[in-house]
Each structure stands twice: as C-alpha cells, then as structure tokens.
Design a protein around this motif. Sequence first.
Motif: not given
Length: 269
Positions: A34-35, A173-175, A184-186, A209-210
């Motif tokens: 998803v974008g 992402w760091a947290e 959150l990614f594929v 979700a991302g």
Amino acid sequence: MRHDGFDLSAPGPRIFLAGGSSVVTRERKMAPMVGWGQVLHLYLRPEVQVVNCARAGASARTFSERGRLDWILQHIRPGDYLLASFGTNDAKPEKWLRTEAFGDFNDYLLRFVDGARERNAHPVLVSTHERDTYDIHGNLPRSITEYVMSMRELARQTSTPFINLADQSHAWWAEMGPHEIRRLFVHLAPGEHPNYLEGFDDPGHLVPAGAMLCARYIAYALAAKQIVPQDWVVNLDAAGFPEEAVEWLDDEHHAALTRARTLGAEEKS
C-alpha cells in the motif's frame, strides 16, 4: 472510490498527489502493498477529493518528462493542493531515472511548485518515508539523506510548505526497533498471502498499518502547519482502521488510470 476517482465537474476541495511507489494506489494483485496516498482519504473529510496520480517507479524527472505533471496541471484549479513526494527513485543509478540532490532534483521539483502556483493552487513538498534499513547489527542508517536535505532547502528558498516524513518515520522506526518495524513493511513468509505464495521481503514498501501511520502524520501536518483548513482533517485520534478499510484497484482499472493520467510518453514510468 474517493482515493482514485476524478470528476472534472465535482465541486469541493481537491488534493492531487504526485510521487513514486511510496505514495501510489496499488492494484489488487499487489496487496498487501500500500502507498500512503491510497489511505490518505481516511484522515480527510468526505468532501475532500484525493486524486492520487503517483506512479510506481517514478522519479521527479520521469514524472515530469512522461507528462504526468502536465496532466495534473491541466486539471488542477485555483484553491487545489499538489503534494509532491520524491527522492527514492531519484537516487537510483539509472541515467534516465536519476537526478542529483541540490541539482536537477530541485530543478524538477520547482516545476511542481511553480506549475501549481501559476494556476493559483497550493504546492506542498513531502519527503519520502524511511525504509526498513536496519542492518544485521541493529543499526538504522538513513537511506536518502541528501535528497531530504535538498527538498527542505528548496522549500525554504521558495517558501513552500514542507512535511518531513523522512525524519518522522526514521524516529518511529528507531523507537520501534528492528523486529517491531517488520509488521509495517512487506515481509511475508511463504504461503502467508495468496499474492506471494513463495513469500516476499520488501524493506521499501508498506502494508496497511505502515501506510496509515504515514498518512495520518501527513494529514496531521497539513492541519498543524495550517496548510489546509483544520476542519478538513479527521480521525487523528482513531487507534487505526481495519485492513478492510483499504481499497485496492481492480487490475484493469489501475492500468487504465495509469494510461490516462499522462499527457506524454508511457515509457518505463
């Protein structure tokens, strides 16, 4: 379907989106990819039409050279908004695709800014979200820092609103850490999704979700920076939306929109 529809006669405010695969509305065969432009409408009032013209694989150069910007500028009207988000593909080595930060990258972006303003519309620059760039040591480097800096500098020079999704997403992402970010990614195991029976790992593209996280932040920034009227933005307090809220385009419809939303050549991107 509000996120991909376009009706020249429809009244009301419109937000045009220009960008690459991080923004694009995906076809059904690409689900769950998803974008953020595909779900931005979830955080806007129903009367705000999102016209997502983003094209997977596009850089600022190819989006302009292939006539996609011309199509937007032909249809945009006074009071509309144009959100432009590029950088990832501009950094790639292919000569037909690449631009140079602080060079022709900004020259191409200026076409979006000036083109919108010449039509009394409002340009907004949005940096691309950070990738899942965690290395085996658990470090999270930045992937296209110079393009983010370049876009920010152009925004400053031209007094154009700038939404820094790159820095915000890197902080998220760091947290979250290298394991939590994967949701959150594929990142799909074999058999996990019918579109990717052999599994698929893609650290650059988001699942719902991302994409919703990024879209929510962009909507928030549009209101908080007073870029759009604050009452356009809704659902910022929502915990989230079910995946069923995401609409993927039928493959034929997606292909038709891709062909239609250009006034130039349809080569490569």
